[in-house]
Design an enzyme around this catalytic site. Structure first.
Site, PDB file in Angstrom:
ATOM      1  N   ASP A  38       0.811  -1.225   0.000  1.00 16.70           N
ATOM      2  CA  ASP A  38       0.000   0.000   0.000  1.00 16.70           C
ATOM      3  C   ASP A  38       0.844   1.275   0.000  1.00 16.70           C
ATOM      4  O   ASP A  38       0.348   2.353   0.304  1.00 16.70           O
ATOM      5  CB  ASP A  38      -0.983  -0.005   1.180  1.00 16.70           C
ATOM      6  CG  ASP A  38      -0.273  -0.069   2.504  1.00 16.70           C
ATOM      7  OD1 ASP A  38       0.965  -0.243   2.505  1.00 16.70           O
ATOM      8  OD2 ASP A  38      -0.948   0.047   3.545  1.00 16.70           O
ATOM      9  N   HIS A 242      24.017   3.439 -18.802  1.00 17.43           N
ATOM     10  CA  HIS A 242      22.914   3.655 -17.858  1.00 17.43           C
ATOM     11  C   HIS A 242      23.179   2.982 -16.508  1.00 17.43           C
ATOM     12  O   HIS A 242      22.263   2.461 -15.884  1.00 17.43           O
ATOM     13  CB  HIS A 242      21.583   3.181 -18.460  1.00 17.43           C
ATOM     14  CG  HIS A 242      21.155   3.986 -19.650  1.00 17.43           C
ATOM     15  ND1 HIS A 242      20.250   3.532 -20.580  1.00 17.43           N
ATOM     16  CD2 HIS A 242      21.514   5.232 -20.061  1.00 17.43           C
ATOM     17  CE1 HIS A 242      20.087   4.460 -21.513  1.00 17.43           C
ATOM     18  NE2 HIS A 242      20.840   5.497 -21.228  1.00 17.43           N
ATOM     19  N   ASP A 259      26.459  11.553 -13.365  1.00 18.45           N
ATOM     20  CA  ASP A 259      25.403  12.167 -14.188  1.00 18.45           C
ATOM     21  C   ASP A 259      24.216  12.366 -13.269  1.00 18.45           C
ATOM     22  O   ASP A 259      23.554  11.402 -12.889  1.00 18.45           O
ATOM     23  CB  ASP A 259      25.075  11.236 -15.367  1.00 18.45           C
ATOM     24  CG  ASP A 259      24.086  11.860 -16.351  1.00 18.45           C
ATOM     25  OD1 ASP A 259      23.417  12.852 -15.998  1.00 18.45           O
ATOM     26  OD2 ASP A 259      23.973  11.328 -17.472  1.00 18.45           O
ATOM     27  N   ASP A 270      20.379  18.611 -15.892  1.00 12.07           N
ATOM     28  CA  ASP A 270      21.032  17.356 -16.305  1.00 12.07           C
ATOM     29  C   ASP A 270      22.521  17.642 -16.538  1.00 12.07           C
ATOM     30  O   ASP A 270      22.869  18.260 -17.541  1.00 12.07           O
ATOM     31  CB  ASP A 270      20.337  16.867 -17.598  1.00 12.07           C
ATOM     32  CG  ASP A 270      20.846  15.524 -18.082  1.00 12.07           C
ATOM     33  OD1 ASP A 270      21.674  14.899 -17.402  1.00 12.07           O
ATOM     34  OD2 ASP A 270      20.403  15.102 -19.173  1.00 12.07           O
ATOM     35  N   HIS A 349      26.533   7.228 -28.388  1.00 15.96           N
ATOM     36  CA  HIS A 349      25.240   7.897 -28.180  1.00 15.96           C
ATOM     37  C   HIS A 349      25.246   9.268 -28.855  1.00 15.96           C
ATOM     38  O   HIS A 349      26.263   9.707 -29.373  1.00 15.96           O
ATOM     39  CB  HIS A 349      24.900   8.010 -26.688  1.00 15.96           C
ATOM     40  CG  HIS A 349      25.879   8.784 -25.853  1.00 15.96           C
ATOM     41  ND1 HIS A 349      25.931  10.154 -25.839  1.00 15.96           N
ATOM     42  CD2 HIS A 349      26.846   8.373 -24.991  1.00 15.96           C
ATOM     43  CE1 HIS A 349      26.862  10.547 -25.000  1.00 15.96           C
ATOM     44  NE2 HIS A 349      27.453   9.497 -24.479  1.00 15.96           N
ATOM     45  N   HIS A 353      19.884  16.237 -26.123  1.00 17.32           N
ATOM     46  CA  HIS A 353      18.424  16.110 -26.226  1.00 17.32           C
ATOM     47  C   HIS A 353      17.817  17.415 -25.720  1.00 17.32           C
ATOM     48  O   HIS A 353      18.462  18.156 -24.979  1.00 17.32           O
ATOM     49  CB  HIS A 353      17.932  14.919 -25.389  1.00 17.32           C
ATOM     50  CG  HIS A 353      18.507  14.875 -23.982  1.00 17.32           C
ATOM     51  ND1 HIS A 353      17.981  15.600 -22.948  1.00 17.32           N
ATOM     52  CD2 HIS A 353      19.591  14.229 -23.461  1.00 17.32           C
ATOM     53  CE1 HIS A 353      18.690  15.380 -21.850  1.00 17.32           C
ATOM     54  NE2 HIS A 353      19.699  14.564 -22.130  1.00 17.32           N
ATOM     55  N   HIS A 360      14.355  14.284 -20.860  1.00 17.08           N
ATOM     56  CA  HIS A 360      14.384  14.104 -22.322  1.00 17.08           C
ATOM     57  C   HIS A 360      13.093  14.746 -22.815  1.00 17.08           C
ATOM     58  O   HIS A 360      12.060  14.095 -22.909  1.00 17.08           O
ATOM     59  CB  HIS A 360      14.465  12.622 -22.711  1.00 17.08           C
ATOM     60  CG  HIS A 360      15.740  11.980 -22.244  1.00 17.08           C
ATOM     61  ND1 HIS A 360      15.905  10.636 -22.165  1.00 17.08           N
ATOM     62  CD2 HIS A 360      16.921  12.518 -21.846  1.00 17.08           C
ATOM     63  CE1 HIS A 360      17.141  10.355 -21.730  1.00 17.08           C
ATOM     64  NE2 HIS A 360      17.762  11.486 -21.521  1.00 17.08           N
ATOM     65  N   GLU A 383      26.401  16.713 -24.515  1.00 18.77           N
ATOM     66  CA  GLU A 383      26.992  15.690 -23.655  1.00 18.77           C
ATOM     67  C   GLU A 383      27.783  14.609 -24.395  1.00 18.77           C
ATOM     68  O   GLU A 383      27.430  13.437 -24.336  1.00 18.77           O
ATOM     69  CB  GLU A 383      25.892  15.039 -22.823  1.00 18.77           C
ATOM     70  CG  GLU A 383      24.656  14.578 -23.602  1.00 18.77           C
ATOM     71  CD  GLU A 383      23.640  13.872 -22.692  1.00 18.77           C
ATOM     72  OE1 GLU A 383      24.031  12.934 -21.981  1.00 18.77           O
ATOM     73  OE2 GLU A 383      22.460  14.273 -22.719  1.00 18.77           O
ATOM     74  N   TYR A 387      34.145   6.251 -24.255  1.00 21.95           N
ATOM     75  CA  TYR A 387      34.049   5.107 -23.351  1.00 21.95           C
ATOM     76  C   TYR A 387      34.907   3.977 -23.908  1.00 21.95           C
ATOM     77  O   TYR A 387      34.559   3.388 -24.935  1.00 21.95           O
ATOM     78  CB  TYR A 387      32.592   4.655 -23.221  1.00 21.95           C
ATOM     79  CG  TYR A 387      31.636   5.816 -22.999  1.00 21.95           C
ATOM     80  CD1 TYR A 387      31.367   6.297 -21.717  1.00 21.95           C
ATOM     81  CD2 TYR A 387      31.038   6.476 -24.093  1.00 21.95           C
ATOM     82  CE1 TYR A 387      30.526   7.392 -21.522  1.00 21.95           C
ATOM     83  CE2 TYR A 387      30.197   7.568 -23.902  1.00 21.95           C
ATOM     84  CZ  TYR A 387      29.941   8.016 -22.617  1.00 21.95           C
ATOM     85  OH  TYR A 387      29.105   9.096 -22.439  1.00 21.95           O
ATOM     86  N   ARG A 405      32.299  11.444 -19.723  1.00 22.46           N
ATOM     87  CA  ARG A 405      31.264  12.254 -20.385  1.00 22.46           C
ATOM     88  C   ARG A 405      31.251  13.612 -19.700  1.00 22.46           C
ATOM     89  O   ARG A 405      31.487  13.701 -18.494  1.00 22.46           O
ATOM     90  CB  ARG A 405      29.881  11.579 -20.292  1.00 22.46           C
ATOM     91  CG  ARG A 405      28.759  12.414 -20.884  1.00 22.46           C
ATOM     92  CD  ARG A 405      27.452  11.646 -21.128  1.00 22.46           C
ATOM     93  NE  ARG A 405      26.800  11.181 -19.922  1.00 22.46           N
ATOM     94  CZ  ARG A 405      26.795   9.942 -19.493  1.00 22.46           C
ATOM     95  NH1 ARG A 405      27.405   8.996 -20.166  1.00 22.46           N
ATOM     96  NH2 ARG A 405      26.181   9.604 -18.363  1.00 22.46           N
ATOM     97  N   GLU A 407      28.669  16.946 -19.594  1.00 25.72           N
ATOM     98  CA  GLU A 407      27.321  17.356 -20.018  1.00 25.72           C
ATOM     99  C   GLU A 407      26.905  18.669 -19.380  1.00 25.72           C
ATOM    100  O   GLU A 407      26.992  18.826 -18.164  1.00 25.72           O
ATOM    101  CB  GLU A 407      26.306  16.265 -19.626  1.00 25.72           C
ATOM    102  CG  GLU A 407      24.856  16.660 -19.882  1.00 25.72           C
ATOM    103  CD  GLU A 407      23.865  15.530 -19.633  1.00 25.72           C
ATOM    104  OE1 GLU A 407      24.131  14.681 -18.752  1.00 25.72           O
ATOM    105  OE2 GLU A 407      22.820  15.502 -20.324  1.00 25.72           O
TER     106      GLU A 407
HETATM  107  N1  GLY Z   1      20.806  11.707 -17.591  1.00 26.31           N
HETATM  108  C1  GLY Z   1      20.171  11.376 -18.765  1.00 26.31           C
HETATM  109  C2  GLY Z   1      20.876  11.903 -19.937  1.00 26.31           C
HETATM  110  O1  GLY Z   1      21.963  12.419 -19.805  1.00 26.31           O
HETATM  111  O2  GLY Z   1      20.374  11.884 -21.009  1.00 26.31           O
HETATM  112 MN    MN Z   2      21.324  14.250 -20.838  1.00 26.84          MN
HETATM  113 MN    MN Z   3      22.708  13.272 -18.026  1.00 27.35          MN
END
Ligand code: GLY
Ligand code: MN
Ligand code: MN
Length: 437
Positions: A38, A242, A259, A270, A349, A353, A360, A383, A387, A405, A407
């Site tokens: 619950d 991820h 991140d 982000d 990647h 975005h 996103h 970003e 890797y 990375r 960003e």
């Molecule tokens: N943290 C999600 C991205 O960087 O897209």
């Molecule tokens: Mn991002």
């Molecule tokens: Mn991110």
């Protein structure tokens, strides 16, 4: 809540103006979600719903009807109920819906089954986002079927269903001055949190302890939740894009990739930073780091009015490909390495975005098959990363296990790109200096 109710009212007006006469739009609040037995997950309003209302309660439905005599914008919401409110908190009620939230008309959501079929009846078109909420989809069908069952009495069921997203999501893509103000504040909180994590970092700590440093700062500053699940990846964990386990020990000599971004008044931030656990980059780490940083800076420079959505990505891919070729991780002509996507072995990647109420965020990236032209008020992340996963073949071992990375969140403005998240350093020397203090 920092955005004035007048602005939400104006957005409803704009959406109403885009609708055909004799139509109706239905926008449900997000459903509540069970976590276990619950216990519910913390409630988060649907971004579309919030964008049109600033209204954070569950069990609510916005209905827009252009030209309706008794009011074009209607909120169905919970009725005030002292017993319920004693347990669960104060409700706006119908008086709040019209008085504070500036809806033209309001009804108890408990009465929606009686009222909504009457509002739908005779409308030619229904604007509704099908397929996002199965339970609500069924309700809409039931309301339509009620009208269909009365066809012989002269009732007229709607003939067309049209997705609402097209107009609504285009509106959401262009951020207003008030939205940018909230987003800058979210960006600042997140940037400061990343600085705190850099300063707290010590070999032997666990990844989740750095996560705790960030979340603590988010909440101290008024954010009630992160905008997405935080990633803290030490060493080769940074090569898992991820990675959210965040339960490994941070080792001297490794980098750590964080991140993380807070959500403030439903707006996301982000940020990714990658820094040495010990406070000092090794030669290999610094070499790769400088390539990612150069790629990020070349991409940010392309986030400008009149450019198109893919320009920053193209710039990042070029800089990364040139850099990897220079240090021998790629071999061949830059032009060919880009054309045959050789860089994807290390950079798989995209460079960013849209960001806004959703991390996103909504908004089309292409229009009529062409990359979208960037305009004032659009906000995006930039970003790029490199890797070098430990299991990669034909790679000099000295690079293996390094994942990086960087960003930032960038507003496209008439005066050029504005980096909202500039409050956390990203030059290698600046990071080392911050970590020494
Ligand atoms: N943290 C999600 C991205 O960087 O897209
Ligand atoms: Mn991002
Ligand atoms: Mn991110």
């Amino acid at each position: 809540m920092q955005i004035a109710q007048k602005e939400f009212q104006k957005r409803r007006r704009q959406l109403l103006d885009s609708m055909i006469p004799n139509s109706i739009a239905i926008i449900p609040a997000a459903p509540t979600r069970q976590r276990n037995r619950d216990s519910e997950y913390a409630y988060r309003q649907s971004s579309d719903f919030y964008y049109l209302s600033g209204f954070a309660e569950a069990d609510a439905v916005i209905v827009l009807i252009p030209g309706r005599e008794h009011g074009e914008s209607i909120l169905f919401c919970k009725e005030k109920d002292p017993e319920f409110e004693r347990w669960n908190g104060i409700l706006a009620g119908q008086e709040g819906a019209t008085g504070h939230y500036l809806f033209d008309d309001a009804f108890p959501v408990a009465d929606i089954d009686e009222i909504l079929p009457g509002l739908l009846e005779g409308k030619q078109r229904v604007y509704y986002s099908m397929g996002l909420d199965e339970k609500f989809d069924r309700h809409v069908m039931e309301w339509i079927n009620i009208i269909r069952s009365k066809i012989r009495t002269g009732a007229y069921p709607p003939g067309e269903f049209v997705a609402l997203e097209h107009t609504l999501h285009d509106m959401r893509l262009y951020k207003s001055a008030a939205e940018l103000k909230v987003m800058r504040q979210a960006a600042k909180i997140s940037a400061d949190a990343h600085c705190k994590a850099m300063q707290a970092c010590q070999p032997g700590m666990y990844e989740y302890q750095l996560e705790a440093t960030l979340l603590h700062h988010f909440m101290q500053e008024g954010s009630r939740a992160p905008a997405y699940t935080t990633i803290v990846g030490g060493g080769a964990n940074a090569c898992i894009l991820h990675y959210i386990d965040n339960n490994a020990k941070l080792r001297d000599g490794d980098l750590v990739l964080i991140d993380a971004g807070c959500e403030l008044d439903c707006y996301a931030s982000d940020i990714t930073r990658t820094f040495p656990v010990s406070g000092k980059f090794t030669a290999e780490q610094r070499t790769l780091y400088e390539i990612v940083l150069a790629a990020q800076e070349s991409a940010i420079a392309e986030a400008k009015v009149g450019g198109h959505w893919n320009h920053p990505h193209e710039a990042a891919v070029r800089t990364i490909t040139e850099g990897l070729r220079e240090i021998g991780l790629l071999d061949g002509e830059v032009k060919e390495l880009i054309e045959n996507e050789a860089y994807k072995k290390f950079y798989m990647h995209r460079t960013g975005h849209w960001i806004g109420l959703d991390v996103h965020d909504v908004g089309d990236y292409k229009i009529g098959g062409e990359w979208r032209v960037l305009e004032h008020g659009m906000v995006m992340t930039v970003e790029p990363g490199i890797y070098v996963a430990p299991e990669l073949e034909d790679v000099d071992p000295r690079w293996k296990g390094i994942g990086i990375r960087i960003e930032d969140d960038v507003v496209v403005t008439k005066k050029g790109p504005e980096v909202m998240t500039a409050g956390v350093p990203k030059a290698a020397d600046e990071i080392e200096a911050l970590m020494r203090n």
